[in-house]
Scaffold this active site. Structure first.
Site, PDB file in Angstrom:
ATOM      1  N   GLY A  50       0.842  -1.115  -0.122  1.00  0.00           N
ATOM      2  CA  GLY A  50       0.143  -0.053   0.057  1.00  0.00           C
ATOM      3  C   GLY A  50       0.760   1.376  -0.108  1.00  0.00           C
ATOM      4  O   GLY A  50       0.441   2.308  -0.437  1.00  0.00           O
ATOM      5  N   ASP A 105       0.817   3.576   4.060  1.00  0.00           N
ATOM      6  CA  ASP A 105      -0.504   4.288   3.329  1.00  0.00           C
ATOM      7  C   ASP A 105      -1.410   5.000   4.207  1.00  0.00           C
ATOM      8  O   ASP A 105      -1.831   6.073   4.358  1.00  0.00           O
ATOM      9  CB  ASP A 105      -1.114   3.433   2.416  1.00  0.00           C
ATOM     10  CG  ASP A 105      -1.629   2.165   2.814  1.00  0.00           C
ATOM     11  OD1 ASP A 105      -1.533   1.801   4.236  1.00  0.00           O
ATOM     12  OD2 ASP A 105      -2.158   1.412   1.997  1.00  0.00           O
ATOM     13  N   ASP A 108      -5.316   2.906  10.179  1.00  0.00           N
ATOM     14  CA  ASP A 108      -6.637   2.570  10.218  1.00  0.00           C
ATOM     15  C   ASP A 108      -6.836   2.277  12.020  1.00  0.00           C
ATOM     16  O   ASP A 108      -6.931   3.138  12.852  1.00  0.00           O
ATOM     17  CB  ASP A 108      -7.297   1.625   9.539  1.00  0.00           C
ATOM     18  CG  ASP A 108      -8.689   1.553   9.591  1.00  0.00           C
ATOM     19  OD1 ASP A 108      -9.551   1.978  10.593  1.00  0.00           O
ATOM     20  OD2 ASP A 108      -9.177   0.698   8.663  1.00  0.00           O
ATOM     21  N   LYS A 136      -7.504   7.308   9.251  1.00  0.00           N
ATOM     22  CA  LYS A 136      -8.716   7.127   9.174  1.00  0.00           C
ATOM     23  C   LYS A 136      -9.463   7.631  10.433  1.00  0.00           C
ATOM     24  O   LYS A 136      -8.799   7.539  11.452  1.00  0.00           O
ATOM     25  CB  LYS A 136      -9.167   5.717   9.058  1.00  0.00           C
ATOM     26  CG  LYS A 136     -10.890   5.432   8.720  1.00  0.00           C
ATOM     27  CD  LYS A 136     -11.094   4.151   8.490  1.00  0.00           C
ATOM     28  CE  LYS A 136     -10.666   3.897   6.959  1.00  0.00           C
ATOM     29  NZ  LYS A 136     -11.164   2.447   6.694  1.00  0.00           N
ATOM     30  N   VAL A 159     -11.430   3.254   1.761  1.00  0.00           N
ATOM     31  CA  VAL A 159     -10.873   4.090   1.046  1.00  0.00           C
ATOM     32  C   VAL A 159      -9.992   3.189   0.186  1.00  0.00           C
ATOM     33  O   VAL A 159      -9.304   2.230   0.454  1.00  0.00           O
ATOM     34  CB  VAL A 159     -10.166   5.294   1.819  1.00  0.00           C
ATOM     35  CG1 VAL A 159     -11.125   6.211   2.553  1.00  0.00           C
ATOM     36  CG2 VAL A 159      -9.031   4.448   2.894  1.00  0.00           C
ATOM     37  N   ASP A 165      -5.878  -0.456  -2.064  1.00  0.00           N
ATOM     38  CA  ASP A 165      -6.588  -1.045  -3.071  1.00  0.00           C
ATOM     39  C   ASP A 165      -8.026  -1.332  -2.573  1.00  0.00           C
ATOM     40  O   ASP A 165      -8.474  -1.388  -1.475  1.00  0.00           O
ATOM     41  CB  ASP A 165      -5.935  -2.393  -3.254  1.00  0.00           C
ATOM     42  CG  ASP A 165      -6.050  -3.407  -1.888  1.00  0.00           C
ATOM     43  OD1 ASP A 165      -6.685  -4.381  -2.057  1.00  0.00           O
ATOM     44  OD2 ASP A 165      -5.488  -3.285  -1.051  1.00  0.00           O
ATOM     45  N   ARG A 171      -5.047   0.737  -6.824  1.00  0.00           N
ATOM     46  CA  ARG A 171      -3.850   1.319  -6.172  1.00  0.00           C
ATOM     47  C   ARG A 171      -3.078   2.345  -6.949  1.00  0.00           C
ATOM     48  O   ARG A 171      -2.627   3.177  -6.468  1.00  0.00           O
ATOM     49  CB  ARG A 171      -2.431   0.203  -5.847  1.00  0.00           C
ATOM     50  CG  ARG A 171      -2.990  -0.689  -4.778  1.00  0.00           C
ATOM     51  CD  ARG A 171      -2.016  -1.591  -4.523  1.00  0.00           C
ATOM     52  NE  ARG A 171      -2.361  -2.874  -3.811  1.00  0.00           N
ATOM     53  CZ  ARG A 171      -2.331  -3.060  -2.491  1.00  0.00           C
ATOM     54  NH1 ARG A 171      -2.004  -1.898  -1.698  1.00  0.00           N
ATOM     55  NH2 ARG A 171      -2.643  -4.309  -1.742  1.00  0.00           N
TER      56      ARG A 171
END
Length: 181
Positions: A50, A105, A108, A136, A159, A165, A171
């Site tokens: 990611g 990336d 979360d 997030k 997202v 992805d 991506r």
């Protein structure tokens, strides 16, 4: 329930951050990292897959000397829900006494980044700085898990784009989109 196709997901997705905003955020983070490092070096570890796009752009925004490596650990394996952490590749660079920039990336819930950060510290890293493209916004996650450098915030939705992805697709999109999972 069947998984929607990527083209269907993209068609109903909302644009969250465009390419220009992500570029601005990436350059800002690069400057902040340079300021913190004060000319010192760091080991730049990209969390695959990611963070690939973000990390590549970020690296060119940092002037400090960097040693590059990567780690591949995942909880998703092509799904939209996280499971048990699977290590695919650990860094091969010695981390002993080093400042590590752990580049991902998204932050979360933080389980994956927490495990990778702990691994780096167990390998003797002097400090591990968490660098994420996006965070997030929600109240779930690993207690006290915070990124040291954040590009943008994203809503509590699924997202994708700019390295993230949707069922292994998207991506390569130059922006971040969100759908309801």
């Amino acid at each position: 329930m069947t998984t929607p196709s990527f083209s269907d997901a993209l068609a109903r997705a909302d644009l969250i951050h465009d390419h220009a905003a992500l570029g601005d955020a990436t350059r800002r983070i690069g400057g902040e990292i340079d300021q913190l490092l004060g000319g010192g070096s760091a080991v730049f570890i990209t969390v695959m897959q990611g963070a690939l796009i973000f990390a590549g752009q970020l690296a060119t925004s940092i002037k400090a000397p960097l040693i590059f490596d990567y780690v591949h650990a995942t909880r998703y394996r092509g799904t939209t829900r996280g499971g048990e952490l699977e290590w695919i590749k650990r860094p091969s660079t010695s981390l002993a006494g080093q400042t590590v920039l752990l580049v991902d990336d998204i932050l979360d819930e933080g389980h994956t980044l927490n495990a990778i950060r702990d691994f780096c510290l167990q390998q003797g890293a002097a400090r591990v700085l968490l660098v994420v493209l996006c965070v997030k916004q929600h109240g779930r996650g690993v207690a006290d898990m915070r990124a040291d450098f954040v590009g943008v915030e994203v809503p509590d939705r699924y997202v994708f784009g700019y390295g993230m992805d949707f069922h292994e697709q998207g991506r390569n999109l130059a922006a971040i989109y969100a759908v309801d999972a």
